[in-house]
Design a protein around this motif. Structure first.
Motif, mmCIF file in Angstrom:
data_model
loop_
_atom_site.group_PDB
_atom_site.id
_atom_site.type_symbol
_atom_site.label_atom_id
_atom_site.label_comp_id
_atom_site.label_asym_id
_atom_site.label_seq_id
_atom_site.Cartn_x
_atom_site.Cartn_y
_atom_site.Cartn_z
ATOM 1 N N ARG A 11 11.533 -7.302 -7.381
ATOM 2 C CA ARG A 11 11.552 -6.688 -6.033
ATOM 3 C C ARG A 11 10.603 -7.428 -5.093
ATOM 4 N N HIS A 12 9.427 -7.794 -5.599
ATOM 5 C CA HIS A 12 8.464 -8.499 -4.748
ATOM 6 C C HIS A 12 8.962 -9.895 -4.377
ATOM 7 N N LEU A 13 9.598 -10.589 -5.314
ATOM 8 C CA LEU A 13 10.128 -11.928 -5.007
ATOM 9 C C LEU A 13 11.250 -11.817 -3.977
ATOM 10 N N LEU A 14 12.125 -10.825 -4.181
ATOM 11 C CA LEU A 14 13.249 -10.642 -3.248
ATOM 12 C C LEU A 14 12.753 -10.222 -1.871
ATOM 13 N N ALA A 15 11.685 -9.405 -1.855
ATOM 14 C CA ALA A 15 11.132 -8.950 -0.568
ATOM 15 C C ALA A 15 10.565 -10.123 0.231
ATOM 16 N N GLN A 16 10.283 -11.225 -0.457
ATOM 17 C CA GLN A 16 9.806 -12.429 0.235
ATOM 18 C C GLN A 16 10.967 -13.206 0.849
ATOM 19 N N GLY A 17 12.199 -12.735 0.622
ATOM 20 C CA GLY A 17 13.367 -13.444 1.139
ATOM 21 C C GLY A 17 13.810 -14.563 0.199
ATOM 22 N N LEU A 18 13.285 -14.568 -1.017
ATOM 23 C CA LEU A 18 13.674 -15.616 -1.967
ATOM 24 C C LEU A 18 14.976 -15.232 -2.664
ATOM 25 N N GLU A 19 15.765 -16.251 -2.996
ATOM 26 C CA GLU A 19 16.963 -16.032 -3.810
ATOM 27 C C GLU A 19 16.540 -16.333 -5.244
ATOM 28 N N VAL A 20 16.806 -15.394 -6.165
ATOM 29 C CA VAL A 20 16.258 -15.532 -7.521
ATOM 30 C C VAL A 20 17.375 -15.655 -8.557
ATOM 31 N N THR A 21 17.274 -16.645 -9.421
ATOM 32 C CA THR A 21 18.165 -16.751 -10.583
ATOM 33 C C THR A 21 17.311 -16.434 -11.812
ATOM 34 N N VAL A 22 17.722 -15.439 -12.596
ATOM 35 C CA VAL A 22 16.929 -15.063 -13.774
ATOM 36 C C VAL A 22 17.459 -15.824 -14.992
ATOM 37 N N LEU A 23 16.584 -16.609 -15.600
ATOM 38 C CA LEU A 23 16.961 -17.400 -16.769
ATOM 39 C C LEU A 23 16.348 -16.773 -18.018
ATOM 40 N N PRO A 24 17.063 -16.789 -19.151
ATOM 41 C CA PRO A 24 16.523 -16.189 -20.368
ATOM 42 C C PRO A 24 15.265 -16.896 -20.879
ATOM 43 N N TYR A 25 14.511 -16.199 -21.714
ATOM 44 C CA TYR A 25 13.172 -16.641 -22.117
ATOM 45 C C TYR A 25 13.142 -18.021 -22.772
ATOM 46 N N ASP A 26 14.275 -18.414 -23.408
ATOM 47 C CA ASP A 26 14.264 -19.693 -24.132
ATOM 48 C C ASP A 26 15.114 -20.751 -23.427
ATOM 49 N N PHE A 27 15.437 -20.501 -22.153
ATOM 50 C CA PHE A 27 16.273 -21.454 -21.424
ATOM 51 C C PHE A 27 15.506 -22.765 -21.210
ATOM 52 N N PRO A 28 16.168 -23.922 -21.441
ATOM 53 C CA PRO A 28 15.465 -25.200 -21.240
ATOM 54 C C PRO A 28 15.312 -25.518 -19.746
ATOM 55 N N VAL A 29 14.286 -24.945 -19.170
ATOM 56 C CA VAL A 29 14.125 -25.000 -17.710
ATOM 57 C C VAL A 29 13.982 -26.444 -17.209
ATOM 58 N N HIS A 30 13.492 -27.343 -18.074
ATOM 59 C CA HIS A 30 13.321 -28.735 -17.623
ATOM 60 C C HIS A 30 14.653 -29.396 -17.278
ATOM 61 N N THR A 31 15.758 -28.845 -17.829
ATOM 62 C CA THR A 31 17.061 -29.473 -17.573
ATOM 63 C C THR A 31 17.620 -29.099 -16.198
ATOM 64 N N VAL A 32 17.073 -28.048 -15.591
ATOM 65 C CA VAL A 32 17.624 -27.599 -14.312
ATOM 66 C C VAL A 32 16.575 -27.545 -13.201
ATOM 67 N N VAL A 33 15.346 -27.868 -13.531
ATOM 68 C CA VAL A 33 14.258 -27.611 -12.579
ATOM 69 C C VAL A 33 14.488 -28.290 -11.235
ATOM 70 N N ASP A 34 15.126 -29.459 -11.238
ATOM 71 C CA ASP A 34 15.312 -30.170 -9.974
ATOM 72 C C ASP A 34 16.334 -29.515 -9.053
#
Ligand SMILES: NC(=O)CC[C@H](N)C(=O)O
Length: 237
Positions: A11-34
């Motif tokens: 709620r706080h992130l969304l209230a900042q006007g940010l668009e949020v994609t929730v990734l699971p705890y073990d998602f390889p974030v380095h593959t999509v970070v860019d």
């Protein structure tokens, strides 16, 4: 990254006007970070050492971006378990506190403040980062004024940061809510940088006729927009 995310953080992130994609705890974030303007690391239950996949992936992000100038590093913000994951990725260790810190009136010293500053925070954790020796490029951010334990870290000139307490929960009306404002400001500054870089890259692509499929989707999108703009500008000449 969702390690057991409290919805009030969303709620706080969304209230900042940010668009949020929730990734699971073990998602390889380095593959999509860019593809993103920022990474948020959530709170969550359990021993942080169990989150090896997330730590390894985040470490790749830090390592691959460490040589970049700070303003083109992806902003990262972590809360509680997020502080542990960021710290582990940076090379710190966690340990189990003899007494967990829980409750709404935990005083924390802001170590970055030029004048002594203590914030009152809400907490619920049993583990802490051992910050006695900080890796190069990292500093302790907050310290618990009761037991002296670590309450946050800073790296990448301040674009990578995390706190052990919960700014989304508080005894007072705002307390450390400003940390969401600061993260959102970093995210939007980085969005502008990415956009500018994508425009430059897309101009080169148009000139060199690079297939869009070889490029990051954001860059490809900007390239397509730019190609239309260039061809209509040429048509008007
Ligand atoms: N609130 C949290 O994210 C807790 C973090 C971690 N599970 C701990 O107990 O220390």
């Amino acid at each position: 990254m969702d390690f057991g995310l409290k919805y009030n953080i969303l709620r706080h992130l969304l209230a900042q006007g940010l668009e949020v994609t929730v990734l699971p705890y073990d998602f390889p974030v380095h593959t999509v970070v860019d593809q993103y303007d920022g990474v948020f690391l959530s709170n969550g239950p359990g021993d942080p050492m169990q989150l090896g996949a997330a730590v390894a992936s985040l470490r790749q992000v830090l390592q691959s971006q460490s040589a970049r100038p700070d303003h083109i590093k992806t902003p990262i913000f972590g809360i509680c378990m997020g502080n542990h994951v960021l710290g582990l990725a940076a090379g710190l260790k966690t340990y189990k506190l003899q007494f967990g810190n829980r409750g709404h009136n935990q005083p924390c010293l802001d170590l970055t403040s030029k004048v002594p500053k203590c914030v009152i925070t809400s907490q619920n954790h049993g583990y802490a980062l051992d910050d006695r020796v900080m890796p190069q490029g990292w500093a302790a951010y907050f310290r618990n004024a009761n037991d002296g334990s670590n309450e946050g870290i800073l790296g990448g000139g301040g674009v990578w940061r995390s706190v052990q307490f919960h700014p989304e929960a508080r005894g007072g009306p705002v307390d450390t809510m400003y940390l969401f404002d600061e993260f959102a400001a970093q995210v939007s500054a980085f969005h502008q940088v990415r956009k500018q870089m994508a425009v430059q890259q897309s101009q080169q692509m148009v000139e060199q006729k690079v297939p869009e499929t070889l490029i990051d989707p954001f860059v490809a999108y900007m390239a397509a927009r730019n190609a239309v703009a260039v061809s209509s500008a040429r048509a008007m000449q």
